[in-house]
Design an enzyme around this catalytic site. Structure first.
Site, mmCIF file in Angstrom:
data_model
loop_
_atom_site.group_PDB
_atom_site.id
_atom_site.type_symbol
_atom_site.label_atom_id
_atom_site.label_comp_id
_atom_site.label_asym_id
_atom_site.label_seq_id
_atom_site.Cartn_x
_atom_site.Cartn_y
_atom_site.Cartn_z
ATOM 1 N N PHE A 1 -8.183 -64.136 15.212
ATOM 2 C CA PHE A 1 -9.529 -64.689 15.036
ATOM 3 C C PHE A 1 -9.440 -65.842 14.049
ATOM 4 O O PHE A 1 -9.108 -65.644 12.877
ATOM 5 C CB PHE A 1 -10.550 -63.663 14.533
ATOM 6 C CG PHE A 1 -11.916 -64.286 14.438
ATOM 7 C CD1 PHE A 1 -12.739 -64.375 15.553
ATOM 8 C CD2 PHE A 1 -12.363 -64.857 13.250
ATOM 9 C CE1 PHE A 1 -13.986 -65.006 15.478
ATOM 10 C CE2 PHE A 1 -13.612 -65.486 13.172
ATOM 11 C CZ PHE A 1 -14.414 -65.562 14.288
ATOM 12 N N LYS B 1 -14.729 -68.619 3.374
ATOM 13 C CA LYS B 1 -15.501 -67.420 3.006
ATOM 14 C C LYS B 1 -15.726 -67.292 1.490
ATOM 15 O O LYS B 1 -16.615 -67.938 0.962
ATOM 16 C CB LYS B 1 -14.859 -66.186 3.626
ATOM 17 C CG LYS B 1 -14.998 -66.206 5.160
ATOM 18 C CD LYS B 1 -14.873 -64.851 5.827
ATOM 19 C CE LYS B 1 -15.370 -64.902 7.254
ATOM 20 N NZ LYS B 1 -14.325 -65.006 8.274
ATOM 21 N N ASP C 1 -3.758 -68.511 7.741
ATOM 22 C CA ASP C 1 -5.223 -68.453 7.716
ATOM 23 C C ASP C 1 -5.625 -67.276 6.825
ATOM 24 O O ASP C 1 -5.612 -66.122 7.256
ATOM 25 C CB ASP C 1 -5.774 -68.292 9.137
ATOM 26 C CG ASP C 1 -7.307 -68.230 9.144
ATOM 27 O OD1 ASP C 1 -7.913 -68.083 8.062
ATOM 28 O OD2 ASP C 1 -7.897 -68.325 10.238
HETATM 29 C C1 LIG Z 1 -14.251 -65.926 9.410
HETATM 30 C C2 LIG Z 1 -12.928 -66.466 9.743
HETATM 31 C C3 LIG Z 1 -12.774 -67.771 10.229
HETATM 32 C C4 LIG Z 1 -13.943 -68.666 10.540
HETATM 33 O O1 LIG Z 1 -14.764 -68.911 9.445
HETATM 34 P P1 LIG Z 1 -16.258 -69.459 9.673
HETATM 35 O O2 LIG Z 1 -16.707 -69.826 8.279
HETATM 36 O O3 LIG Z 1 -17.049 -68.347 10.266
HETATM 37 O O4 LIG Z 1 -16.158 -70.641 10.560
HETATM 38 C C5 LIG Z 1 -11.497 -68.218 10.458
HETATM 39 N N1 LIG Z 1 -10.417 -67.435 10.233
HETATM 40 C C6 LIG Z 1 -10.528 -66.177 9.777
HETATM 41 C C7 LIG Z 1 -9.305 -65.374 9.540
HETATM 42 C C8 LIG Z 1 -11.783 -65.641 9.541
HETATM 43 O O5 LIG Z 1 -11.899 -64.370 9.130
#
Ligand SMILES: *Cc1c(COP(=O)(O)O)cnc(C)c1O
Length: 406
Positions: free
Chosen positions: A147, A261, A232
């Site tokens: 994700f 986040k 990520d």
């Molecule tokens: C939440 C998330 C994203 C995307 O972040 P948004 O601020 O919702 O665009 C990307 N990578 C990971 C691992 C995430 O948990």
């Protein structure tokens, strides 16, 4: 004539959303009106322990005093300049964020998906300008069940059919391999490979923690192949796992780190690509940008977030309370829980499907005053604010035990 009620009832507000709000979410039927620390309160004044923490956007809890103060201070001085001008907050933010992460340069963005998109663009440009990959041939190796966000390019390499179906045509240039499979990554890398892009722990997939040695193995492979490792850490980073970064558990330093986040302190969207100088140096004026990226309000809040992490307190809390979380979940295995994965204050809990779906368990927990979110099928995810106390954590675990019928 009577004045309209100042607040509308929860049920009324939920009904009011239906015709006017896109149906791209299926929220629990709770309407939050205020929050502080670990607790949120709904329109009717019912209190709930927040065991989701905005998918880790609220690592420091709701309205952490130091973060609110930093935001207020900045709101009273300067909120937006665009990058057409310098602002007096951005240099300090970038200095502190590079010092915290041990990397060299920052590309400030806003949302997580933007950080991922930016990381992809930077990796491709690096492949052409530095590695010498022929134009438009760069590939990026990613993991199944990933994700990374919701943009067209990002869903192009998702394996979640719900996230993809109906949104093609997709961006080419990605190779999807199974997660936690070093040989598959090795086989997928060739001279066109710009980068391997991974979550050090797959959050949305259900808090999937790879085997010890996997990330270090990927690091060694990417070094040998002369391609970048992009981590990520938008969800796993910034204290959640008991370290500043999840990659630290494996002694890995990526070339490119994606943060988001919690970097916005639960106040404003703040994300960043943090990378080695050789990598981020490929960008020149006009080649990439964002109107809001690096705005002074975001930079002030981001700086205050980094200051909290510099104390080490939150990482320590996540590690120590993670022991409580793990211990509590171990007690429930065989009593409604079929298995779980946990690191720091983060757990994916597989509930016996005979007891209920993840959604049903989440609804029952809500009625007990605990907010969580299901992921797939019968998995629920626990990720409380790192400010949670041991007593609050134990009460959440007791509620889980209760709804599982234990
Ligand atoms: C939440 C998330 C994203 C995307 O972040 P948004 O601020 O919702 O665009 C990307 N990578 C990971 C691992 C995430 O948990």
């Amino acid at each position: 004539m009577t004045a309209p009620a100042r607040t509308r009832a929860s049920a009324d507000l939920i009904r009011a959303e239906e015709p006017v709000l896109a149906h791209n979410y299926h929220p629990l039927p709770v309407v939050v009106a205020r929050a502080e620390g670990t607790w949120v309160e709904d329109v009717e004044g019912r209190r709930y322990l927040d065991m989701l923490a905005g998918y880790s956007a609220l690592n420091f809890g709701h309205r952490h005093p130091a973060l609110i103060e930093a935001a207020h201070r900045q709101l009273d001085r300067l909120t937006l300049t665009s990058r057409a001008f310098h602002n007096d907050q951005l240099a300090g933010f970038a200095e502190r964020l590079t010092a915290l992460t041990g990397l060299d340069m920052v590309l400030p963005m806003n949302t997580g998906a933007e950080a991922v998109e930016s990381g992809i663009k930077v990796a491709r440009k690096w492949a052409y300008d530095v590695k010498g990959v022929p134009a438009d041939r760069a590939t990026i190796v990613v993991a199944a069940e990933n994700f990374h966000g919701r943009t067209t390019t990002i869903v192009s390499f998702s394996t979640d059919e719900t996230a993809r179906t109906g949104f093609g045509p997709f961006t080419p240039g990605f190779r999807i391999v199974p997660y936690n499979d070093l040989a598959a990554i090795e086989a997928a890398i060739d001279e066109t490979t710009a980068a391997v892009l991974l979550e050090p722990i797959q959050g949305e997939a259900g808090v999937i923690i790879p085997d010890e040695g996997y990330l270090a193995g990927v690091r060694a492979l990417t070094e040998r192949a002369g391609c970048l490792l992009i981590a990520d850490e938008i969800q796993s980073g910034l204290g959640r796992t008991g370290r500043t970064l999840a990659v630290e558990h494996d002694g890995v330093v990526p070339d490119v780190l994606l943060l988001g986040k919690a970097l916005g302190g639960g106040i404003v969207p703040v994300s960043a690509v943090v990378a080695r100088r050789e990598v981020l140096s490929v960008l020149h004026p006009g080649e990439h940008g964002s109107t809001f990226g690096g705005n002074p309000l975001a930079a002030a809040v981001g700086t205050a977030v980094v200051e909290l992490l510099e104390t080490g307190e939150y990482q320590r809390r996540a590690a120590e309370l993670g022991v409580v979380l793990r211990g509590g979940l171990e007690q429930l295995v065989g009593r409604g829980v079929v298995g779980f994965r946990a690191r720091g204050l983060w757990a994916g809990v597989d509930v016996d499907p005979a007891i209920g779906t993840g959604r049903e368990i989440s609804e029952r927990l809500m009625r007990e005053g605990v907010l969580v979110k299901d992921t797939h099928g019968s998995t629920i995810r626990l990720a409380p604010p790192l400010t949670i106390t041991a007593e609050e954590l134990e009460s959440a675990l007791a509620s889980l035990e209760k709804v599982l019928g234990g």
